[in-house]
Design a protein around this motif. Structure first.
Motif, PDB file in Angstrom:
ATOM      1  N   LEU A  11       0.930  -1.238  -0.041  1.00 19.91           N
ATOM      2  CA  LEU A  11       0.055   0.066   0.057  1.00 19.91           C
ATOM      3  C   LEU A  11       0.977   1.204  -0.048  1.00 19.91           C
ATOM      4  O   LEU A  11       1.658   1.334   0.899  1.00 19.91           O
ATOM      5  CB  LEU A  11      -1.072   0.022   1.244  1.00 19.91           C
ATOM      6  CG  LEU A  11      -1.986   1.230   1.325  1.00 19.91           C
ATOM      7  CD1 LEU A  11      -2.764   1.090   0.257  1.00 19.91           C
ATOM      8  CD2 LEU A  11      -2.548   1.192   2.809  1.00 19.91           C
ATOM      9  N   PHE A  12       0.729   1.904  -1.048  1.00 23.43           N
ATOM     10  CA  PHE A  12       1.376   3.171  -1.058  1.00 23.43           C
ATOM     11  C   PHE A  12       0.851   4.492  -0.984  1.00 23.43           C
ATOM     12  O   PHE A  12      -0.438   4.716  -0.897  1.00 23.43           O
ATOM     13  CB  PHE A  12       1.984   3.462  -2.560  1.00 23.43           C
ATOM     14  CG  PHE A  12       2.870   2.642  -3.092  1.00 23.43           C
ATOM     15  CD1 PHE A  12       4.181   3.088  -3.076  1.00 23.43           C
ATOM     16  CD2 PHE A  12       2.888   1.275  -3.736  1.00 23.43           C
ATOM     17  CE1 PHE A  12       5.492   2.370  -3.384  1.00 23.43           C
ATOM     18  CE2 PHE A  12       3.978   0.709  -4.015  1.00 23.43           C
ATOM     19  CZ  PHE A  12       5.338   1.090  -3.820  1.00 23.43           C
ATOM     20  N   ALA A  13       1.439   5.404   0.071  1.00 22.12           N
ATOM     21  CA  ALA A  13       1.012   6.573   0.221  1.00 22.12           C
ATOM     22  C   ALA A  13       1.220   7.498  -0.594  1.00 22.12           C
ATOM     23  O   ALA A  13       1.989   7.396  -1.844  1.00 22.12           O
ATOM     24  CB  ALA A  13       1.435   7.173   1.469  1.00 22.12           C
ATOM     25  N   ALA A  91      -3.088   4.699  -1.279  1.00 24.98           N
ATOM     26  CA  ALA A  91      -4.130   5.094  -0.162  1.00 24.98           C
ATOM     27  C   ALA A  91      -4.432   6.343  -0.392  1.00 24.98           C
ATOM     28  O   ALA A  91      -3.211   7.454  -0.928  1.00 24.98           O
ATOM     29  CB  ALA A  91      -3.454   4.947   1.203  1.00 24.98           C
ATOM     30  N   GLU A  92      -5.524   7.029  -0.275  1.00 23.88           N
ATOM     31  CA  GLU A  92      -5.756   8.383  -0.418  1.00 23.88           C
ATOM     32  C   GLU A  92      -5.468   9.075   0.975  1.00 23.88           C
ATOM     33  O   GLU A  92      -5.583   8.453   1.880  1.00 23.88           O
ATOM     34  CB  GLU A  92      -7.472   8.768  -0.809  1.00 23.88           C
ATOM     35  CG  GLU A  92      -7.717   8.417  -1.991  1.00 23.88           C
ATOM     36  CD  GLU A  92      -9.238   8.638  -2.349  1.00 23.88           C
ATOM     37  OE1 GLU A  92      -9.863   9.002  -1.685  1.00 23.88           O
ATOM     38  OE2 GLU A  92      -9.740   8.800  -3.574  1.00 23.88           O
ATOM     39  N   ALA A  93      -4.787  10.348   1.060  1.00 25.84           N
ATOM     40  CA  ALA A  93      -4.584  10.970   2.204  1.00 25.84           C
ATOM     41  C   ALA A  93      -5.725  11.383   2.918  1.00 25.84           C
ATOM     42  O   ALA A  93      -6.932  11.685   2.332  1.00 25.84           O
ATOM     43  CB  ALA A  93      -3.785  12.238   1.740  1.00 25.84           C
ATOM     44  N   ASP A  94      -5.637  11.196   4.490  1.00 23.84           N
ATOM     45  CA  ASP A  94      -6.780  12.033   5.238  1.00 23.84           C
ATOM     46  C   ASP A  94      -7.019  13.296   5.222  1.00 23.84           C
ATOM     47  O   ASP A  94      -8.149  13.902   5.411  1.00 23.84           O
ATOM     48  CB  ASP A  94      -6.359  11.343   6.807  1.00 23.84           C
ATOM     49  CG  ASP A  94      -6.035  10.111   6.796  1.00 23.84           C
ATOM     50  OD1 ASP A  94      -5.089   9.583   7.212  1.00 23.84           O
ATOM     51  OD2 ASP A  94      -7.113   9.243   6.509  1.00 23.84           O
ATOM     52  N   VAL A  95      -5.799  14.002   5.223  1.00 29.65           N
ATOM     53  CA  VAL A  95      -5.905  15.490   5.431  1.00 29.65           C
ATOM     54  C   VAL A  95      -5.029  16.207   4.329  1.00 29.65           C
ATOM     55  O   VAL A  95      -4.256  15.522   3.513  1.00 29.65           O
ATOM     56  CB  VAL A  95      -5.016  16.001   6.540  1.00 29.65           C
ATOM     57  CG1 VAL A  95      -6.188  15.601   7.729  1.00 29.65           C
ATOM     58  CG2 VAL A  95      -3.798  15.397   7.008  1.00 29.65           C
ATOM     59  N   PRO A  96      -5.044  17.487   4.022  1.00 30.82           N
ATOM     60  CA  PRO A  96      -4.556  18.214   2.857  1.00 30.82           C
ATOM     61  C   PRO A  96      -2.851  18.152   2.824  1.00 30.82           C
ATOM     62  O   PRO A  96      -2.413  17.977   1.688  1.00 30.82           O
ATOM     63  CB  PRO A  96      -4.865  19.497   3.130  1.00 30.82           C
ATOM     64  CG  PRO A  96      -5.951  19.492   4.059  1.00 30.82           C
ATOM     65  CD  PRO A  96      -6.098  18.369   4.662  1.00 30.82           C
ATOM     66  N   ASP A  97      -2.286  17.567   4.031  1.00 29.64           N
ATOM     67  CA  ASP A  97      -0.728  17.831   3.993  1.00 29.64           C
ATOM     68  C   ASP A  97      -0.424  16.205   3.371  1.00 29.64           C
ATOM     69  O   ASP A  97       0.779  15.993   3.397  1.00 29.64           O
ATOM     70  CB  ASP A  97      -0.246  17.780   5.326  1.00 29.64           C
ATOM     71  CG  ASP A  97      -0.410  16.761   6.344  1.00 29.64           C
ATOM     72  OD1 ASP A  97      -0.852  15.866   6.201  1.00 29.64           O
ATOM     73  OD2 ASP A  97       0.005  16.838   7.519  1.00 29.64           O
ATOM     74  N   GLY A  98      -1.201  15.287   2.818  1.00 24.95           N
ATOM     75  CA  GLY A  98      -0.991  14.133   2.550  1.00 24.95           C
ATOM     76  C   GLY A  98      -0.818  13.120   3.334  1.00 24.95           C
ATOM     77  O   GLY A  98      -0.418  11.696   2.961  1.00 24.95           O
ATOM     78  N   THR A  99      -1.164  13.029   4.624  1.00 29.12           N
ATOM     79  CA  THR A  99      -1.025  12.205   5.687  1.00 29.12           C
ATOM     80  C   THR A  99      -2.063  10.892   5.624  1.00 29.12           C
ATOM     81  O   THR A  99      -3.300  11.276   5.183  1.00 29.12           O
ATOM     82  CB  THR A  99      -0.997  12.787   7.120  1.00 29.12           C
ATOM     83  OG1 THR A  99      -0.124  13.849   7.491  1.00 29.12           O
ATOM     84  CG2 THR A  99      -0.963  11.603   8.074  1.00 29.12           C
ATOM     85  N   VAL A 100      -1.857   9.813   5.783  1.00 28.79           N
ATOM     86  CA  VAL A 100      -2.623   8.761   5.813  1.00 28.79           C
ATOM     87  C   VAL A 100      -2.238   8.006   7.175  1.00 28.79           C
ATOM     88  O   VAL A 100      -1.201   7.600   7.436  1.00 28.79           O
ATOM     89  CB  VAL A 100      -2.272   7.766   4.665  1.00 28.79           C
ATOM     90  CG1 VAL A 100      -3.363   6.539   4.761  1.00 28.79           C
ATOM     91  CG2 VAL A 100      -2.312   8.424   3.317  1.00 28.79           C
ATOM     92  N   ALA A 101      -3.510   8.120   8.074  1.00 28.29           N
ATOM     93  CA  ALA A 101      -3.327   7.674   9.394  1.00 28.29           C
ATOM     94  C   ALA A 101      -3.746   5.971   9.236  1.00 28.29           C
ATOM     95  O   ALA A 101      -4.787   5.722   8.703  1.00 28.29           O
ATOM     96  CB  ALA A 101      -4.429   8.386  10.297  1.00 28.29           C
TER      97      ALA A 101
END
Length: 153
Positions: A11-13, A91-101
């Motif tokens: 799984l790629f961020a 994986a799609e980011a959770d927040v605008p900074d590109g983070t995936v929790a």
């Protein structure tokens, strides 16, 4: 003799790192492991990978995109027939900074999740994870595995 059909997910961020968990399952030495598990009846390899990602990391299936099989591996040094499909996804980011929790949802199996460079994963690796990363990088299969690439990505 039984047959075990599994799936491992690379799984790629958005930033190119991959998700890997510290596997601490009772009776095993700790290793680093990609999300994955058994394929359930009626599932495709891709659906099994997305389900396992959600179950193990809390990353919702709706945020996992482009899941596709790139290799199928046979564990040749196993008392049972063991087949693992290697799936890559984004994986799609959770927040605008590109983070995936990612969160620990199965503390009896994993005690942490990390986003790491696919070229520099932590060690030691769970055997199927080592095989899957070797297949992704185009390296020869580790001893005890036969890998069949089914797609060039």
């Amino acid at each position: 003799m039984t047959a075990v059909v599994g799936v491992g997910a690379l799984l790629f961020a958005p930033d190119g790192r991959i998700l890997i968990g510290r596997r601490v399952k009772r009776g095993e030495s700790p290793t680093w492991c990609l999300p994955g598990g058994h394929v359930e009846p009626g599932e495709t390899f891709e659906r099994a990978a997305v389900r396992e990602i959600a179950e193990e990391t809390g990353i919702a299936a709706a945020r996992v995109r482009e899941a596709r099989v790139f290799a199928v591996a046979l564990r040749t040094e196993s008392p049972d027939t063991a087949v693992t499909a290697c799936v890559v996804a984004r994986a799609e980011a959770d927040v605008p900074d590109g983070t995936v929790a990612a969160v620990v949802t199965e503390p009896d199996v994993f005690d942490e999740w990390r986003w790491v460079s696919p070229e520099e994963p932590p060690a030691p690796l769970f055997p199927a994870t080592g095989m899957l990363l070797a297949a992704w990088h185009g390296h020869p299969a580790p001893e005890g595995w036969t890998v069949h690439r089914v797609a060039d990505l």
